[in-house]
Design an enzyme around this catalytic site. Structure first.
Site, PDB file in Angstrom:
ATOM      1  N   ASP A   1      -3.963   6.504   9.891  1.00 23.35           N
ATOM      2  CA  ASP A   1      -3.814   5.836  11.180  1.00 23.35           C
ATOM      3  C   ASP A   1      -4.255   6.762  12.319  1.00 23.35           C
ATOM      4  OD1 ASP A   1      -2.548   3.552  12.798  1.00 23.35           O
ATOM      5  OD2 ASP A   1      -1.473   5.303  13.566  1.00 23.35           O
TER       6      ASP A   1
ATOM      7  N   GLU B   1      -8.961   5.462  10.089  1.00 23.76           N
ATOM      8  CA  GLU B   1      -9.063   4.581  11.244  1.00 23.76           C
ATOM      9  C   GLU B   1      -9.674   5.421  12.369  1.00 23.76           C
ATOM     10  OE1 GLU B   1      -6.319   1.659  14.051  1.00 23.76           O
ATOM     11  OE2 GLU B   1      -5.579   3.633  13.490  1.00 23.76           O
TER      12      GLU B   1
END
Length: 563
Positions: free
Chosen positions: A216, A270
């Site tokens: 993330d 990401e």
């Protein structure tokens, strides 16, 4: 071209061609009737996912969390939140999915933790300057009394990126950094404890059978320790907290860890950057294996823009020997059926507002065509749960039911992301549509629209023209035709038609014009997003064709479009 790692070649490099299905556990299937999805619910639906035709499952955070940001505020990375189940159940899920041919990817959130994480609780309880605070970014405020934040950085959710603490005696204290919600304090990646902790967390999940991790906010971890103001004219790599050069050392270390397993594990980032060349630097042979293609996700429904995005993606990824990925939606963005029905078919958080008109029928046509486009391109494909059902964005959730912090921190101007996180409809004519048991004690954590009966899995199972049927047929055809990683060639076409081949005998055409177009010479039609009319491809429609190996139309330059 950068030399590839041993884990990037051969049959073990599953991530290069995989169809990866994103499971937002809280909204997937609720087995115990408490209104929230759980691991038991996912396990009960594994045959559905197998039959859909996916190769891997990516699970959004299922860790212990107070849910200030949907689980991205993690209090314990080695424990499953009781709302979802237990660690033993997660291990069983990973094993059962693998038995059915599906690998598991888990979410790792290294930029920040929950304010209820034991490290941050200890930091708040310590005096200013104490070593417990060195794992985070505590700083005194500006101004005579320290009432102003240490700098002008802003949160990605809106508002300042700093929150002031109270000293143990109750007096105003230092400020701490949070690039997201105040309940998500940023970690200091210069601290050896932080680096050791995440090395161990990643190893923990790999040892339990996870085949990969999704990282993330992968470009945000490292901060300039001076915490300077953001300079809009900064050179690449010189932003105080985005895309800093020191990040690559972290990912090289994680790559060595991933490659140390007999079956190499995948690192998927990401990495949301405006320059795809900068993104590709994270995909060099000794760093991450793959990254999400946000350029494609946010690209408007325009042939020239899509072609430019595809060309740039394939070129920049080829330069580092990495596979491309194709993404139409996820848990953060407006669902395709709604987005593609608007005048502006792109996506940006800055322009996301309530009440923007959409044409659902146009949106569905384009979403169906976009799915065939994405599945035909070289590389891996990500499917966000409910995308295969054609679920629209739910834009009429009562304000008092909204939970996403983006809505609150924007002062209500941003609708937040709950509209794409509404629990799935599985069966029946009314809520909870099989998401929860019939005798559930609680209603779903977000309300499901009354109009969703026709979109349930049960309803679409029986409909040969449904979105679910299209996805199943497309994924089966994609596997049969070998449409994962590999070369592609553009065909001559008009400016408003995307046409390309994969191999010698397969072609994909997508008509983004306002008029029907003729098909090239072909042997037969493999699949279409909606029926052909008079042998022509209608607007906002895609088709997959079997090409004749002896066609006179074939040439070194590809296939000439028939006029």
């Amino acid at each position: 071209m950068t030399q590839e790692s041993p884990g990037d070649a051969g049959p073990t490099a599953w991530w290069r061609s995989a169809v990866i299905y994103q499971v937002y556990v809280r909204s997937f299937a609720d087995a115990d009737g408490d209104g929230a999805g759980d691991i038991a619910g996912v396990r009960s639906r594994l045959p559905y996912l197998r039959d859909l035709g996916v190769d891997a499952l990516w699970f959004n955070p299922w860790y212990v969390s107070p849910l200030a940001d949907g689980g991205y505020d993690v209090a314990d990375y080695r424990a499953i939140d009781p709302v979802y189940g237990t660690l033993a159940e997660a291990e069983q899920l990973i094993a059962e999915a693998r038995e059915l041919g599906m690998r598991t990817i888990v979410d790792i959130i290294p930029n920040h933790v929950s304010d209820q994480h034991e490290w941050f609780v200890a930091a708040l309880g310590a005096e200013p300057g104490a070593p417990e605070r060195d794992r985070f970014w505590f700083r005194p405020g500006r101004g005579a009394s320290g009432d102003e934040p240490p700098n002008s950085w802003t949160s990605n959710f809106g508002g300042p990126a700093w929150t002031r603490t109270k000293n143990p005696d109750g007096s105003p204290g230092d400020w701490y950094l949070h690039l997201f919600a105040p309940e998500q304090p940023d970690l200091n990646w210069n601290h050896p404890d932080v680096q050791r902790e995440f090395d161990d967390v990643i190893r923990f999940w790999f040892d339990r059978g996870a085949a990969g991790i999704r990282i993330d906010s992968a470009a945000l971890l490292v901060k300039d320790p001076e915490l300077p103001e953001v300079d809009p004219s900064h050179a690449p790599g010189q932003h105080p907290y985005v895309d800093r050069e020191e990040l690559h050392d972290i990912y090289r270390r994680w790559r060595r860890l991933a490659d140390s397993y007999p079956e190499p594990r995948a690192l998927i980032g990401e990495v949301w950057l405006p320059d795809m060349r900068r993104t590709a630097r994270y995909l060099r042979g000794d760093e991450l294996h793959a990254a999400f293609n946000f350029d494609f996700l946010t690209c408007p429904w325009q042939a020239d823009r899509l072609r430019e995005c595809i060309d740039t993606t394939l070129r920049t990824h080829a330069e580092v020997g990495a596979p491309a990925s194709w993404v139409l939606s996820n848990h953060d963005v407006t669902r395709p059926v709604t987005r593609y029905g608007r005048a502006d078919t792109s996506f940006s958080f800055a322009d996301k507002r309530m009440g923007i008109p959409t044409d659902p029928h146009l949106g569905e046509r384009r979403a169906r065509a976009a799915a065939l486009l994405a599945m035909a391109l070289p590389g891996s494909v990500y499917i966000y749960q409910g995308e295969e059902l054609g679920l629209p964005e739910v834009e009429d959730i009562p304000v008092e039911r909204l939970q996403d912090p983006m809505h609150a921190q924007s002062g209500g101007t941003d609708p937040g992301r709950d509209g794409c996180r509404v629990p799935l409809p599985w069966s029946g004519d009314a809520a909870p549509y099989g998401f929860s048991p019939p005798d559930a004690a609680q209603e779903p954590w977000l309300p499901q629209p009354d109009r969703w009966a026709a979109l349930s899995v049960e309803a679409q199972d029986a409909d040969p023209t449904s979105m679910l049927t299209l996805y199943r047929h497309a994924l089966a055809t994609r596997r049969r035709e070998g449409l994962g990683d590999g070369p592609m060639s553009w065909l001559d076409s008009t400016d408003t038609v995307l046409a390309f081949t994969r191999g010698e005998h397969f072609a994909c055409l997508v008509n983004l014009s306002s008029a029907p177009v003729d098909l090239p010479a072909h042997e037969h039609v493999l699949l279409y997003s909606r029926p052909l009319t008079g042998g022509q491809l209608a607007p906002d429609t895609a088709v997959w064709l079997r090409l004749s190996p002896t066609s006179d139309e074939r040439s070194r330059d590809g296939i000439r479009m028939e006029r």
